[in-house]
Design a protein around this motif. Structure first.
Motif, PDB file in Angstrom:
ATOM      1  N   TRP A 133      67.536  49.718  14.422  1.00 40.04           N
ATOM      2  CA  TRP A 133      66.621  48.933  13.597  1.00 40.04           C
ATOM      3  C   TRP A 133      65.310  49.681  13.395  1.00 40.04           C
ATOM      4  N   GLU A 134      64.755  50.197  14.486  1.00 36.67           N
ATOM      5  CA  GLU A 134      63.472  50.906  14.394  1.00 36.67           C
ATOM      6  C   GLU A 134      63.591  52.162  13.536  1.00 36.67           C
ATOM      7  N   VAL A 135      64.721  52.858  13.649  1.00 35.18           N
ATOM      8  CA  VAL A 135      64.920  54.105  12.895  1.00 35.18           C
ATOM      9  C   VAL A 135      64.998  53.830  11.395  1.00 35.18           C
ATOM     10  N   PHE A 136      65.734  52.776  11.017  1.00 40.08           N
ATOM     11  CA  PHE A 136      65.989  52.561   9.592  1.00 40.08           C
ATOM     12  C   PHE A 136      65.028  51.580   8.923  1.00 40.08           C
ATOM     13  N   TYR A 137      64.383  50.732   9.727  1.00 41.50           N
ATOM     14  CA  TYR A 137      63.538  49.698   9.112  1.00 41.50           C
ATOM     15  C   TYR A 137      62.082  49.743   9.565  1.00 41.50           C
ATOM     16  N   ASN A 138      61.724  50.712  10.394  1.00 36.22           N
ATOM     17  CA  ASN A 138      60.349  50.776  10.886  1.00 36.22           C
ATOM     18  C   ASN A 138      59.744  52.155  10.632  1.00 36.22           C
ATOM     19  N   GLU A 139      59.941  52.641   9.410  1.00 33.46           N
ATOM     20  CA  GLU A 139      59.355  53.908   8.984  1.00 33.46           C
ATOM     21  C   GLU A 139      59.736  55.076   9.887  1.00 33.46           C
ATOM     22  N   ASN A 140      60.985  55.085  10.309  1.00 32.00           N
ATOM     23  CA  ASN A 140      61.475  56.179  11.156  1.00 32.00           C
ATOM     24  C   ASN A 140      60.563  56.420  12.359  1.00 32.00           C
ATOM     25  N   TYR A 141      60.183  55.349  13.016  1.00 32.27           N
ATOM     26  CA  TYR A 141      59.221  55.437  14.135  1.00 32.27           C
ATOM     27  C   TYR A 141      59.596  56.523  15.131  1.00 32.27           C
ATOM     28  N   PHE A 142      60.827  56.529  15.597  1.00 32.76           N
ATOM     29  CA  PHE A 142      61.207  57.449  16.666  1.00 32.76           C
ATOM     30  C   PHE A 142      61.214  58.902  16.223  1.00 32.76           C
ATOM     31  N   PHE A 143      61.436  59.152  14.941  1.00 37.61           N
ATOM     32  CA  PHE A 143      61.446  60.536  14.482  1.00 37.61           C
ATOM     33  C   PHE A 143      60.040  61.130  14.425  1.00 37.61           C
ATOM     34  N   LYS A 144      59.018  60.282  14.439  1.00 38.14           N
ATOM     35  CA  LYS A 144      57.643  60.773  14.390  1.00 38.14           C
ATOM     36  C   LYS A 144      57.117  61.147  15.768  1.00 38.14           C
ATOM     37  N   LYS A 145      57.731  60.647  16.800  1.00 44.34           N
ATOM     38  CA  LYS A 145      57.173  60.794  18.149  1.00 44.34           C
ATOM     39  C   LYS A 145      57.736  62.024  18.843  1.00 44.34           C
ATOM     40  N   ASN A 146      56.983  62.499  19.836  1.00 39.05           N
ATOM     41  CA  ASN A 146      57.405  63.730  20.508  1.00 39.05           C
ATOM     42  C   ASN A 146      58.180  63.470  21.786  1.00 39.05           C
ATOM     43  N   PHE A 147      58.392  62.203  22.159  1.00 36.89           N
ATOM     44  CA  PHE A 147      59.156  61.847  23.349  1.00 36.89           C
ATOM     45  C   PHE A 147      58.654  62.589  24.586  1.00 36.89           C
ATOM     46  N   ASP A 148      57.339  62.693  24.715  1.00 34.03           N
ATOM     47  CA  ASP A 148      56.770  63.467  25.821  1.00 34.03           C
ATOM     48  C   ASP A 148      56.213  62.560  26.905  1.00 34.03           C
ATOM     49  N   CYS A 149      57.026  61.615  27.376  1.00 33.41           N
ATOM     50  CA  CYS A 149      56.649  60.685  28.439  1.00 33.41           C
ATOM     51  C   CYS A 149      55.523  59.755  28.018  1.00 33.41           C
ATOM     52  N   LEU A 150      55.231  59.696  26.719  1.00 33.89           N
ATOM     53  CA  LEU A 150      54.130  58.848  26.263  1.00 33.89           C
ATOM     54  C   LEU A 150      54.588  57.765  25.289  1.00 33.89           C
ATOM     55  N   HIS A 151      55.670  57.998  24.592  1.00 38.95           N
ATOM     56  CA  HIS A 151      56.033  57.086  23.510  1.00 38.95           C
ATOM     57  C   HIS A 151      57.300  56.301  23.868  1.00 38.95           C
ATOM     58  N   GLY A 152      58.423  56.650  23.248  1.00 41.72           N
ATOM     59  CA  GLY A 152      59.632  55.897  23.553  1.00 41.72           C
ATOM     60  C   GLY A 152      59.470  54.430  23.199  1.00 41.72           C
ATOM     61  N   TRP A 153      59.725  53.551  24.182  1.00 43.35           N
ATOM     62  CA  TRP A 153      59.726  52.117  23.899  1.00 43.35           C
ATOM     63  C   TRP A 153      58.364  51.476  24.120  1.00 43.35           C
ATOM     64  N   TYR A 154      57.362  52.261  24.470  1.00 42.87           N
ATOM     65  CA  TYR A 154      56.053  51.679  24.751  1.00 42.87           C
ATOM     66  C   TYR A 154      55.086  52.019  23.630  1.00 42.87           C
ATOM     67  N   SER A 155      54.989  51.170  22.629  1.00 39.17           N
ATOM     68  CA  SER A 155      54.071  51.416  21.517  1.00 39.17           C
ATOM     69  C   SER A 155      53.814  50.126  20.755  1.00 39.17           C
ATOM     70  N   ARG A 156      52.620  50.007  20.208  1.00 39.59           N
ATOM     71  CA  ARG A 156      52.294  48.847  19.378  1.00 39.59           C
ATOM     72  C   ARG A 156      53.048  48.881  18.059  1.00 39.59           C
ATOM     73  N   ASP A 157      53.546  50.069  17.691  1.00 37.54           N
ATOM     74  CA  ASP A 157      54.195  50.212  16.384  1.00 37.54           C
ATOM     75  C   ASP A 157      55.606  49.632  16.363  1.00 37.54           C
ATOM     76  N   LEU A 158      56.162  49.355  17.526  1.00 36.51           N
ATOM     77  CA  LEU A 158      57.540  48.890  17.591  1.00 36.51           C
ATOM     78  C   LEU A 158      57.655  47.410  17.248  1.00 36.51           C
ATOM     79  N   GLN A 159      58.715  47.066  16.526  1.00 46.23           N
ATOM     80  CA  GLN A 159      59.011  45.651  16.286  1.00 46.23           C
ATOM     81  C   GLN A 159      59.750  45.061  17.475  1.00 46.23           C
ATOM     82  N   PHE A 160      60.607  45.867  18.108  1.00 44.82           N
ATOM     83  CA  PHE A 160      61.323  45.430  19.305  1.00 44.82           C
ATOM     84  C   PHE A 160      60.738  46.164  20.504  1.00 44.82           C
ATOM     85  N   LYS A 161      59.725  45.581  21.091  1.00 42.19           N
ATOM     86  CA  LYS A 161      59.089  46.206  22.244  1.00 42.19           C
ATOM     87  C   LYS A 161      59.750  45.632  23.501  1.00 42.19           C
TER      88      LYS A 161
END
Length: 424
Positions: A133-161
């Motif tokens: 859902w986040e990949v296809f309906y939330n402006e490709n959220y996960f593709f923008k992040k660097n997955f460097d122990c900072l992002h993943g599932w912890y962000s205000r930008d997520l619809q499913f937090k």
């Protein structure tokens, strides 16, 4: 035949319904559903225990065991609360949580062990659906992040937090990765599927996840080396190497890990230098305080402070301060010398109830009695009547949260601990 088929499908439906409840409790404990706290969802299972009345004889030993444990903990807590002049009503919430968890293990222990794969499977379906859902309906959220122990599932930008913190994901998912890894076998047609799921879970990094996998796998390998197959030994070594490499290559993970280690070594060094058991390492002089401060981030400072609290509490209160009374030790022993640039305390009240890890919390609250529990945890590793994937899952949840936890009643820590005690 029709009656048999109806009973079979009824059993399957019941198993998946119960697995769904346990999956929510194990993995989504920090969330609410329409103002309902998921940590309380186990209450829904208690009425169903009536269906086990015909099997009550086989639960008798567990009932006796947990009655003794509960009575001891209640007496221990009441005595400590009286000594510390704490209102008696403060015991009700932790004791209620302990009793409910005990009832669940008495009646559902075997179900949990047999259905760990279903419990994990339901979680993975929910996570994969949320990810897509986040990949296809939330402006490709996960593709923008660097997955460097900072992002993943912890962000205000997520619809499913799904998780309040990245570490909350790591507390449970370290166990899932171990479970899936030990499910990989020679000539198993599901190996590719398991491998893809492991890679998917590794996308959402946290220091807790990596250290939990590394430490849990190392202990499993060390304590089961003689009985592990060559294939499982290879898998264990690969997991350890992967986590070490990822900790070293991911900046945020390596910084947190190395700062904690460096701060710990400096703390030990200055503790030995001062040679006074009642003097914390950071109270030697301003230069030494500055050196240690430079080695610490907030997570490291909170962690090392919790060890200081546990050590001093164990020295002064060898029998512990009572269930959920870590905050008493924190208030007495918290070191108040590490300061930020504004000369104010920046972590004085952080994790004052859970210590940020269950190791410090247990040592503070149960003192020398904690070592009995630690012995049982490692004895559990030696058991041969439970398969390695299931054993690694339960063990990893406990070990990871001893390193980085959020209390006994979160992340299924207490449930797994009671399960281990019932098996050993």
């Amino acid at each position: 035949l029709e009656k048999y088929m109806f009973s079979f499908f009824h059993l399957i439906k019941k198993n998946y319904l119960l697995s769904f409840v346990f999956s929510l409790f194990f993995f989504f404990w920090s969330k609410q559903i329409v103002n309902f706290d998921i940590r309380q969802i186990l209450l829904l299972l208690i009425p169903f225990t009536i269906f086990y009345k015909d099997e009550f004889k086989q639960f008798k030993k567990r009932l006796i065991l947990f009655s003794i444990i509960n009575i001891f903990i209640i007496i221990h807590l009441v005595i400590n609360n009286i000594n510390n002049k704490i209102p008696i009503n403060n015991i009700f919430n932790p004791i209620l949580g302990l009793i409910i968890s005990s009832i669940i293990i008495i009646f559902y222990r075997d179900f949990i062990i047999k259905n760990i794969k279903n419990i994990i499977g339901i979680f993975l379906i929910i996570i994969l659906a949320g990810f897509l859902w986040e990949v296809f309906y939330n402006e490709n959220y996960f593709f923008k992040k660097n997955f460097d122990c900072l992002h993943g599932w912890y962000s205000r930008d997520l619809q499913f937090k799904f998780f309040s913190e990245n570490s909350h994901f790591g507390m449970s998912c370290a166990a899932i990765i171990l479970f899936l890894s030990y499910k990989i076998k020679i000539n198993n047609r599901y190996n590719i599927f398991f491998l893809l799921l492991i890679i998917f879970l590794f996308l959402f990094l946290s220091t807790t996840l990596l250290i939990g996998i590394m430490v849990s796998t190392s202990l499993i390998l060390a304590f089961n080396y003689k009985i592990l197959s060559k294939y499982n030994k290879i898998i264990s070594i690969i997991l350890i190497l992967i986590t070490v490499i990822m900790i070293g290559s991911k900046k945020q993970c390596s910084v947190r890990f190395l700062q904690t280690i460096e701060g710990g070594f400096n703390a030990i060094k200055y503790f030995l230098y001062n040679q006074k058991i009642n003097q914390t390492p950071w109270k030697a002089d301003e230069d030494q305080k500055d050196i240690v401060h430079k080695s610490l981030n907030i997570s490291s400072a909170v962690l090392l402070n919790s060890y200081t609290v546990a050590f001093k509490s164990l020295r002064d209160h060898p029998f512990g301060l009572g269930l959920n009374n870590y905050y008493i030790g924190h208030a007495i022993y918290t070191d108040k010398t590490i300061k930020n640039n504004d000369n104010k305390l920046y972590w004085e009240h952080l994790n004052e109830k859970d210590g940020s890890n269950n190791l410090s919390k247990m040592l503070t609250e149960f003192g020398v009695f904690s070592f009995i529990i630690f012995f049982l945890i490692f004895k559990f590793l030696k058991l041969k009547n439970i398969n390695l994937p299931e054993k690694s899952f339960i063990f990893s949840i406990v070990i990871t949260q001893l390193i980085r936890g959020a209390g006994y009643f979160n992340g299924s820590f207490l449930l797994c601990l009671l399960l281990i005690m019932s098996l050993t």
